[in-house]
Design a protein around this motif. Structure first.
Motif, PDB file in Angstrom:
ATOM      1  N   HIS A  71      -0.370  16.399  -3.511  1.00 11.95           N
ATOM      2  CA  HIS A  71      -0.381  16.802  -2.105  1.00 11.95           C
ATOM      3  C   HIS A  71      -0.826  15.688  -1.172  1.00 11.95           C
ATOM      4  CE1 HIS A  71       0.411  20.874  -3.362  1.00 11.95           C
ATOM      5  NE2 HIS A  71      -0.640  20.858  -4.151  1.00 11.95           N
ATOM      6  N   GLN A  72      -1.274  14.576  -1.721  1.00 12.99           N
ATOM      7  CA  GLN A  72      -1.732  13.482  -0.862  1.00 12.99           C
ATOM      8  C   GLN A  72      -0.638  12.460  -0.570  1.00 12.99           C
ATOM      9  OE1 GLN A  72      -5.630  11.851  -1.888  1.00 12.99           O
ATOM     10  NE2 GLN A  72      -6.190  13.766  -2.903  1.00 12.99           N
ATOM     11  N   TRP A  73       0.502  12.592  -1.213  1.00 10.91           N
ATOM     12  CA  TRP A  73       1.606  11.662  -0.946  1.00 10.91           C
ATOM     13  C   TRP A  73       2.350  12.119   0.292  1.00 10.91           C
ATOM     14  CZ3 TRP A  73       7.104  11.216  -3.050  1.00 10.91           C
ATOM     15  CH2 TRP A  73       7.603   9.912  -2.888  1.00 10.91           C
ATOM     16  N   ARG A  74       2.638  11.195   1.192  1.00 11.32           N
ATOM     17  CA  ARG A  74       3.246  11.546   2.474  1.00 11.32           C
ATOM     18  C   ARG A  74       4.771  11.577   2.456  1.00 11.32           C
ATOM     19  NH1 ARG A  74       0.334  10.103   7.052  1.00 11.32           N
ATOM     20  NH2 ARG A  74       2.181  10.826   8.177  1.00 11.32           N
ATOM     21  N   ASP A  75       5.402  11.172   1.355  1.00 14.11           N
ATOM     22  CA  ASP A  75       6.844  10.920   1.392  1.00 14.11           C
ATOM     23  C   ASP A  75       7.690  11.883   0.574  1.00 14.11           C
ATOM     24  OD1 ASP A  75       6.552   8.832   3.144  1.00 14.11           O
ATOM     25  OD2 ASP A  75       6.498   7.298   1.610  1.00 14.11           O
ATOM     26  N   TRP A  76       7.174  13.076   0.264  1.00 11.24           N
ATOM     27  CA  TRP A  76       7.998  14.022  -0.501  1.00 11.24           C
ATOM     28  C   TRP A  76       9.319  14.320   0.196  1.00 11.24           C
ATOM     29  CZ3 TRP A  76       7.241  14.852  -5.366  1.00 11.24           C
ATOM     30  CH2 TRP A  76       5.963  14.831  -5.914  1.00 11.24           C
TER      31      TRP A  76
ATOM     32  N   ILE B 139       0.828  -1.200   0.000  1.00 15.79           N
ATOM     33  CA  ILE B 139       0.000   0.000   0.000  1.00 15.79           C
ATOM     34  C   ILE B 139       0.862   1.248   0.000  1.00 15.79           C
ATOM     35  CG2 ILE B 139      -1.812   1.250   1.221  1.00 15.79           C
ATOM     36  CD1 ILE B 139      -2.828  -1.384   2.273  1.00 15.79           C
ATOM     37  N   ALA B 140       0.701   2.076  -1.027  1.00 17.81           N
ATOM     38  CA  ALA B 140       1.474   3.311  -1.150  1.00 17.81           C
ATOM     39  C   ALA B 140       1.109   4.269  -0.017  1.00 17.81           C
ATOM     40  CB  ALA B 140       1.209   3.957  -2.506  1.00 17.81           C
ATOM     41  N   HIS B 141       2.096   5.063   0.401  1.00 15.05           N
ATOM     42  CA  HIS B 141       1.946   5.907   1.588  1.00 15.05           C
ATOM     43  C   HIS B 141       1.285   7.244   1.235  1.00 15.05           C
ATOM     44  CE1 HIS B 141       3.951   7.768   5.387  1.00 15.05           C
ATOM     45  NE2 HIS B 141       2.777   7.235   5.672  1.00 15.05           N
ATOM     46  N   PHE B 142      -0.013   7.210   0.978  1.00 13.64           N
ATOM     47  CA  PHE B 142      -0.791   8.413   0.726  1.00 13.64           C
ATOM     48  C   PHE B 142      -1.623   8.743   1.970  1.00 13.64           C
ATOM     49  CE2 PHE B 142       0.642   7.530  -3.435  1.00 13.64           C
ATOM     50  CZ  PHE B 142       0.420   8.648  -4.239  1.00 13.64           C
ATOM     51  N   SER B 143      -2.153   9.956   2.001  1.00 16.40           N
ATOM     52  CA  SER B 143      -2.739  10.499   3.228  1.00 16.40           C
ATOM     53  C   SER B 143      -3.880   9.676   3.796  1.00 16.40           C
ATOM     54  CB  SER B 143      -3.220  11.935   2.992  1.00 16.40           C
ATOM     55  OG  SER B 143      -2.133  12.787   2.713  1.00 16.40           O
ATOM     56  N   PHE B 144      -4.729   9.109   2.947  1.00 14.77           N
ATOM     57  CA  PHE B 144      -5.963   8.499   3.427  1.00 14.77           C
ATOM     58  C   PHE B 144      -5.977   6.980   3.302  1.00 14.77           C
ATOM     59  CE2 PHE B 144      -7.111  12.761   1.673  1.00 14.77           C
ATOM     60  CZ  PHE B 144      -7.240  13.408   2.901  1.00 14.77           C
ATOM     61  N   ASN B 145      -4.791   6.364   3.150  1.00 15.17           N
ATOM     62  CA  ASN B 145      -4.777   4.933   2.875  1.00 15.17           C
ATOM     63  C   ASN B 145      -5.137   4.071   4.085  1.00 15.17           C
ATOM     64  OD1 ASN B 145      -1.674   5.650   3.449  1.00 15.17           O
ATOM     65  ND2 ASN B 145      -2.049   3.571   4.131  1.00 15.17           N
ATOM     66  N   ALA B 146      -4.789   4.504   5.291  1.00 14.47           N
ATOM     67  CA  ALA B 146      -4.817   3.600   6.438  1.00 14.47           C
ATOM     68  C   ALA B 146      -6.205   3.079   6.768  1.00 14.47           C
ATOM     69  CB  ALA B 146      -4.217   4.288   7.663  1.00 14.47           C
TER      70      ALA B 146
ATOM     71  N   GLY C 260      11.044   9.795 -10.719  1.00 11.79           N
ATOM     72  CA  GLY C 260      11.475  10.958 -11.484  1.00 11.79           C
ATOM     73  C   GLY C 260      12.978  11.078 -11.457  1.00 11.79           C
ATOM     74  N   GLN C 261      13.459  12.267 -11.076  1.00 14.24           N
ATOM     75  CA  GLN C 261      14.893  12.499 -11.012  1.00 14.24           C
ATOM     76  C   GLN C 261      15.466  12.269  -9.622  1.00 14.24           C
ATOM     77  OE1 GLN C 261      16.624  13.104 -13.860  1.00 14.24           O
ATOM     78  NE2 GLN C 261      14.602  12.742 -14.774  1.00 14.24           N
ATOM     79  N   SER C 262      14.635  11.804  -8.709  1.00 14.25           N
ATOM     80  CA  SER C 262      15.071  11.548  -7.343  1.00 14.25           C
ATOM     81  C   SER C 262      14.926  10.068  -7.026  1.00 14.25           C
ATOM     82  CB  SER C 262      14.260  12.404  -6.367  1.00 14.25           C
ATOM     83  OG  SER C 262      14.440  13.776  -6.626  1.00 14.25           O
ATOM     84  N   ALA C 263      15.118   9.725  -5.771  1.00 16.39           N
ATOM     85  CA  ALA C 263      15.024   8.326  -5.359  1.00 16.39           C
ATOM     86  C   ALA C 263      14.418   8.245  -3.975  1.00 16.39           C
ATOM     87  CB  ALA C 263      16.406   7.677  -5.374  1.00 16.39           C
ATOM     88  N   ILE C 264      13.781   7.119  -3.697  1.00 18.50           N
ATOM     89  CA  ILE C 264      13.222   6.879  -2.370  1.00 18.50           C
ATOM     90  C   ILE C 264      13.636   5.491  -1.920  1.00 18.50           C
ATOM     91  CG2 ILE C 264      11.024   5.916  -3.212  1.00 18.50           C
ATOM     92  CD1 ILE C 264       9.736   7.485  -0.814  1.00 18.50           C
ATOM     93  N   GLU C 265      13.805   5.342  -0.617  1.00 19.55           N
ATOM     94  CA  GLU C 265      14.209   4.059  -0.055  1.00 19.55           C
ATOM     95  C   GLU C 265      12.985   3.354   0.515  1.00 19.55           C
ATOM     96  OE1 GLU C 265      18.481   3.024   1.697  1.00 19.55           O
ATOM     97  OE2 GLU C 265      17.234   4.151   3.095  1.00 19.55           O
TER      98      GLU C 265
END
Length: 330
Positions: free
Chosen positions: A303-308, A129-136, A228-233
């Motif tokens: 704006h709903q993604w929690r991991d920017w 489950i992707a970490h968006f604001s209303f997922n839980a 995109g041009q960045s990375a996430i762990e």
């Protein structure tokens, strides 16, 4: 395939008895109660944005830093922080509303055919489950309404606080609300982390579903994937668990249409976790596939993604195999 996987050095987390954030939550809780009971839901987001601006007055001149991808997705640094924080507060109001009198949002489940296919195969599925604001809460409500038994893997600190006070007195508000819709909760035991994965594997082999929120809070293996041009762990536990249990990995994205208030829970087609692939390639490939599927949702609902703030500069790719990083069996 380029590989970037590292092994986390696990530290004990005894936790403080009480932290300043607990006081902040206790002060906000009466506000959440009043808003949840007295204010129409369509106005919650504006109230939460106003509260977030008040909370962040002291940060008005702080250099919050810019991620290179923010502009590409139509968001700006400080304003993005405000809106993401406001949606976190709005999620807390949803929890409080459900806790007190019940929350009845309009939720649409898309991709149920992928859940049904996994159920028919008899091996269940790992829901990443992707970490968006209303997922839980919304995802659990959608799965329960559709008749799917989903057990959620979570940390001992899952909820509002990481302190011992918060775990004892605050977090049960959230976990008890979620357990109205989840079939059960698999709590990670840091003294014996294999136990929770063994329990998850047992459930999958019974044809049940196991959900894991994407992030890097827990897990032995961490993999870096491009966005995109960045990375996430991300922790690599979801694809590893799926491979062990012979179950598919189904990405899940939960976003809200702010013009209508409808929440859409989308279950996408399975990520490839072919048992014949190399372990490192499997983890890296699954993580990158999952990250790639974020892009459409980030463009539609940035704006709903929690991991920017967890994005990092995309550096050279390497694989770390110290201390047997990939030597343990799946």
């Amino acid at each position: 395939m380029q590989i970037n996987i590292r092994k986390r050095k696990r530290a004990s987390r005894s936790g403080k008895v009480f932290v300043l954030e607990d006081l902040g939550f206790l002060l906000r809780l009466p506000v959440f109660v009043l808003v949840s009971l007295l204010v129409p839901e369509k106005r919650w987001r504006n109230i939460c944005l106003w509260l977030e601006r008040l909370k962040r007055v002291s940060e008005a001149r702080r250099d919050v830093g810019e991620q290179p991808d923010l502009a590409a997705f139509g968001v700006a640094g400080r304003e993005n922080r405000l809106r993401v924080g406001a949606m976190r507060s709005e999620h807390n109001i949803q929890i409080v509303r459900e806790w007190l009198v019940g929350w009845r949002p309009e939720i649409e489940l898309r991709g149920a055919e992928h859940l049904e296919a996994a159920s028919n195969e008899g091996h269940g599925a790992v829901l990443w489950i992707a970490h968006f604001s209303f997922n839980a809460l919304a995802a659990k409500m959608a799965f329960a309404k559709a008749g799917f038994d989903v057990f959620h893997v979570s940390r001992p600190e899952h909820g509002f606080s990481k302190s011992r006070f918060g775990i004892w007195f605050l977090n049960p508000i959230r976990t008890n609300v979620e357990l109205r819709y989840a079939a059960g909760r698999i709590v990670i035991d840091r003294a014996n982390p294999a136990a929770s994965m063994n329990e998850a594997r047992r459930l999958l082999r019974q044809g049940k579903f196991v959900s894991i929120t994407a992030g890097a809070w827990e897990g032995e293996l961490l993999v870096r994937a491009r966005i995109g041009q960045s990375a996430i762990e991300l922790a690599g536990g979801a694809p590893r668990l799926a491979r062990i249990a012979g179950a598919p990995v189904l990405p899940v994205f939960v976003v809200r249409d702010d013009s209508t208030g409808k929440i859409r829970v989308t279950v996408e087609k399975p990520i490839d976790v072919d048992r014949g692939r190399d372990k490192a390639e499997l983890i890296q490939g699954a993580a990158q596939d999952f990250a790639d599927r974020h892009l459409a949702y980030l463009k539609a609902c940035p704006h709903q993604w929690r991991d920017w703030e967890k994005l990092k500069a995309h550096e050279g790719i390497s694989i770390e195999t110290e201390a047997g990083c990939l030597s343990s069996a799946f």
